[in-house]
Design a protein around this motif. Sequence first.
Motif, mmCIF file in Angstrom:
data_model
loop_
_atom_site.group_PDB
_atom_site.id
_atom_site.type_symbol
_atom_site.label_atom_id
_atom_site.label_comp_id
_atom_site.label_asym_id
_atom_site.label_seq_id
_atom_site.Cartn_x
_atom_site.Cartn_y
_atom_site.Cartn_z
ATOM 1 N N GLY A 152 0.815 -1.204 0.000
ATOM 2 C CA GLY A 152 0.000 0.000 0.000
ATOM 3 C C GLY A 152 0.847 1.251 0.000
ATOM 4 N N ALA A 153 0.169 2.400 -0.094
ATOM 5 C CA ALA A 153 0.860 3.686 -0.190
ATOM 6 C C ALA A 153 0.313 4.667 0.843
ATOM 7 C CB ALA A 153 0.705 4.265 -1.593
ATOM 8 N N ILE A 154 1.148 5.630 1.194
ATOM 9 C CA ILE A 154 0.769 6.698 2.121
ATOM 10 C C ILE A 154 1.010 8.027 1.425
ATOM 11 C CG2 ILE A 154 1.241 7.800 4.344
ATOM 12 C CD1 ILE A 154 2.240 5.067 5.329
ATOM 13 N N VAL A 155 0.048 8.927 1.534
ATOM 14 C CA VAL A 155 0.185 10.271 0.975
ATOM 15 C C VAL A 155 0.155 11.277 2.118
ATOM 16 C CG1 VAL A 155 -0.804 12.001 -0.561
ATOM 17 C CG2 VAL A 155 -0.925 9.576 -1.185
ATOM 18 N N MET A 156 1.167 12.112 2.226
ATOM 19 C CA MET A 156 1.246 13.149 3.250
ATOM 20 C C MET A 156 0.884 14.490 2.622
ATOM 21 S SD MET A 156 1.796 14.523 6.169
ATOM 22 C CE MET A 156 2.427 13.168 7.168
ATOM 23 N N LEU A 157 -0.234 15.078 3.083
ATOM 24 C CA LEU A 157 -0.707 16.341 2.525
ATOM 25 C C LEU A 157 -0.336 17.547 3.391
ATOM 26 C CD1 LEU A 157 -4.274 15.312 1.251
ATOM 27 C CD2 LEU A 157 -2.150 15.527 -0.051
ATOM 28 N N ASP A 158 0.584 17.361 4.335
ATOM 29 C CA ASP A 158 1.036 18.471 5.172
ATOM 30 C C ASP A 158 2.439 18.876 4.715
ATOM 31 O OD1 ASP A 158 1.803 20.259 7.139
ATOM 32 O OD2 ASP A 158 0.731 19.191 8.722
ATOM 33 N N VAL A 159 2.535 20.043 4.088
ATOM 34 C CA VAL A 159 3.789 20.495 3.487
ATOM 35 C C VAL A 159 4.858 20.791 4.537
ATOM 36 C CG1 VAL A 159 3.245 22.968 3.474
ATOM 37 C CG2 VAL A 159 4.672 21.977 1.640
ATOM 38 N N ARG A 160 4.471 20.930 5.789
ATOM 39 C CA ARG A 160 5.437 21.247 6.836
ATOM 40 C C ARG A 160 6.464 20.125 7.027
ATOM 41 N NH1 ARG A 160 1.498 22.721 11.720
ATOM 42 N NH2 ARG A 160 0.536 20.810 10.892
ATOM 43 N N MET A 161 6.121 18.922 6.624
ATOM 44 C CA MET A 161 7.068 17.808 6.739
ATOM 45 C C MET A 161 8.253 17.993 5.796
ATOM 46 S SD MET A 161 6.089 13.793 7.006
ATOM 47 C CE MET A 161 7.318 12.528 7.339
ATOM 48 N N LEU A 162 8.065 18.821 4.786
ATOM 49 C CA LEU A 162 9.151 19.136 3.862
ATOM 50 C C LEU A 162 9.812 20.472 4.180
ATOM 51 C CD1 LEU A 162 7.521 18.081 0.473
ATOM 52 C CD2 LEU A 162 9.547 17.045 1.510
ATOM 53 N N GLU A 163 9.034 21.425 4.672
ATOM 54 C CA GLU A 163 9.528 22.806 4.785
ATOM 55 C C GLU A 163 10.091 23.165 6.157
ATOM 56 O OE1 GLU A 163 6.537 24.827 1.451
ATOM 57 O OE2 GLU A 163 6.235 25.234 3.589
ATOM 58 N N LYS A 164 9.620 22.506 7.209
ATOM 59 C CA LYS A 164 10.055 22.871 8.550
ATOM 60 C C LYS A 164 11.310 22.088 8.947
ATOM 61 C CE LYS A 164 6.615 25.688 9.340
ATOM 62 N NZ LYS A 164 6.817 27.135 9.515
#
Length: 946
Positions: free
Chosen positions: A894-906
């Motif tokens: 299965g797959a997981i989609v992270m829609l919180d951009v803070r995981m990349l930017e913070k």
Amino acid sequence: MQKKDIYAVVDLETTQTSQEEGHIIQIAIAFVQNKTIINQFSTLINPGIKIPRHITQLTGITNGMVKNAPYFEEVAQTIHAMLQGTVFVAHNVNFDLPFLNTEFTRLGITPLDSVALDTVPLSQILWPTAPGYRLIDIAKFLGILHEHPHQADSDAATTAELLISILNRAQALPMVTLQLLTNLPLVLPRESKQVFADALKLNQDNPQALADYLEVIDGLAIRRFSAPAPLVQDKQAIYPAKANQKKALFGSRLTYREQQAKLMNFVEHHYNQDDLVINVAGSNALVMEAPTGMGKTLGYALPYAYLANQHEKQVVISVPTLNLQQQVVDTINDQLNSILPFETRAVSLKGRTHYLNLQSFRRALKVDEGSAALQFIKAQILVWLTETLTGDFDELNLLNPQAAFMDKLSQTANNPIGSAFYGHEFNERQHVLAHEAQFLVVNHAYLASYAHRLGPQDNQPYLVIDEPQHLPDAVIHQSRRKLDFKRWLNDVNQAEFIFSRPDEANVQDILTRIPGGRKLKNRFIESFHQLAAEIPQLETKLFRRFLLNQKEVLGNGQHDYALELPELAQFWVEQEGRVAKIHQGILDLQACLSDFLDEFSQLKNVFSIEERQALADYRRSLNLISESEKKLTLFQQDLVEFPNTSVFWLTQSLDQEGQQHLQLSGGLLHTIDYFNSRVYPHFMPVTLIGATLFTSNKSSYLYDRLNIDRDSAEVHTFDDVFDYANQSEFILVKDAVDPNDTGYVSYLAQQIDDILSHVQENTLILFNSLETIQQVYQQLQRSNVGYKNNLTILAQGITGTKGRILKRMQNEQRIVVLGANSFWEGIDLPNDKLRLVIITRLPFEQPNSIPQKAEEAFLKAQGKQPFYQSTLPKAVLRLRQGVGRLIRTPEDYGAIVMLDVRMLEKSYGKTLQHMLPKTMPQKTLDSKSVGSELVKFLKKQQSHET
């Protein structure tokens, strides 16, 4: 209904459930006589309209299949003639019979006026522990073959087999149980209740001996219980330390796993060290992070069984939830016990309110509360009593039981020793079983409350805390109390009302027939008056001291106000006299009640059932009053015992009449020193084991919260069991809208819509708040994404309870669930039950609550950074738990989609990414590319399956 009667078991498939707008597309009838299917009839029906797509998907019946089928008017007379004079049976008879009669009426044919039975409520009563009562569920539970669910011919034949099982089951019940069932004012569809009357008549005409495993006490048939024999121990049994020894022990029953074997050896070695220090709380702990799929329960249970056998100790296992309690008990009693050279037993321990009290239930049978739902529950319990050995309410599958009613059924007897059920009560049984068990399995809340009762001090038990990251929260939740002054005063008024209520049985009338009753009456009334005067005064004093000068205007809703602990402590000193009067009033009530019950128990057959029920209700009201007084005492104790780790606040609200009311809340802020003082001293050094324990390689979060000495702890982490590199994918969306932006909810709805347009697999969408779920769900409904993609969209708090939603995910395809809170953890949806997880927002706690602010202030005062010492570690654990919902078996993907951009930017995003499964591929994409990437990933996985 007699042997010669013919039962016509009917099932319809229709274009809609509405009788006015729906049309029949298939009808099937299975005829039953003498508990045998004697004939069957089935035909497709041309409805004259197109069959909706979702009906075709459900039933498999297409427009092409009914194109040349007869119209209903062509077969109506034949069907009517077949059903005339039969007993009409259906699984939900109030759908099939009215629907069919509507069609007959439309054609000018006289509607059927048959005797009719409904197999749904009959199944609920006769198999009260079944996991579900849809036809497919109850058929599976009973082992009835059901080849084509939602096709009328298969449904009718399956319901016919179910009917035969129902008749057999009813006729096998003890006569006393059947008599009680027929006496209950049960409200069942049509003539369904007649099944019990017929079974009773048959039993009376041909009396059957009571089964050996049953006994009748005071008119109730219950399972016999006898204390278990002592465990068969074998001190000569040697722990299988080597791989070949374990393989020989496992035989064909268990599979040898290298990682699990290492875990077993770590446990056995740790607790057989000669120099193990056992008298320093929190020291020498064994800490193990064991990933999902490793088999950790057997991993720790097997070596502990040998240790307990060798050292004659018990093992206490604490788990987060009641469901996990049962799973651990089953694993030990079934799997582990089947391979060991000595006997081992596990017993689940729960609080008193989980167990039925037989005397309270016997009394309830004689009371008609005017509620059909409550009578139905009584019927289920009557049958359950012929099965259960535990009396644990959690075994039952009840439909929306009322908490107050279930509390009554667990209430202890007025005079336990004088009860006919003395020595047979289920709560007592559990402690008898526990005495002869190696393993005692509890939940975290139970451990927090009763650690001091779980083992003798001269032979301390072992302690295993499974998923220990939840234990501090359980302790804090347990310690948090709310004292609602309005409710407290209402309880006083309610008790006074029951005491002297007109036109009904009351306590005052009972007192007239009891020696010294007049004096007791005056004492009761005096105590009520004292409490009714002092409780509002205490509330007023709280308001004047803490809220009178507040500048906020109280409008609708409620407002919270933090209390400074020194001021609150001073307040209790100032109100010492008033609080003492309240305490004394409660003590006087309890003393009066004790004297009352002593006299009451001496009089036999003097009081009516209604009067006895009045006394039970009165006792319950007095208990509620006392519970509030206990909270008051505990608030004061917390100030003394945990002055640096407690938090208190007042909640002010207005009722509909504009009157203000206060609620005092408080409890532990955190668990520093709690376990060292309240839990660990009663046990051997603790084992902590779970799938997600650590928040980073260097974090002390786990040790701090659980009071573990990090220097002396033995720590092991195990590699992931599943092949995340090839089975999973984690997609980070780089252009997602920040959760704090105004367009966040609209973005979520649009992105979810796009993803679901590409992927029609079972999907779990995780949120942080029910409010956001509601907003997104409404937008998804408006965009019609479910209908367009043939998906069923369910939302926590909107379309059903967590349990019902999960059941649908476990049994259906193309289900999309929007969930928060408890959906992040403890959910097991393997393989195609869950293929996609969408995380809408990083799981940070809401920052505005008074406890959260108090914790931040506490950490700052210690020179710590609240975000990195508390907020971020909690989010890491929560995220890891959410990710852990995806892969549950070696074959899963299965797959997981992270829609919180803070995981990349913070800056903290790297920490979060680092704590994901090490080999799980991470991809960064823009929003538009997510859907096509998921399609590509799933196609690749599906090609491997074939």
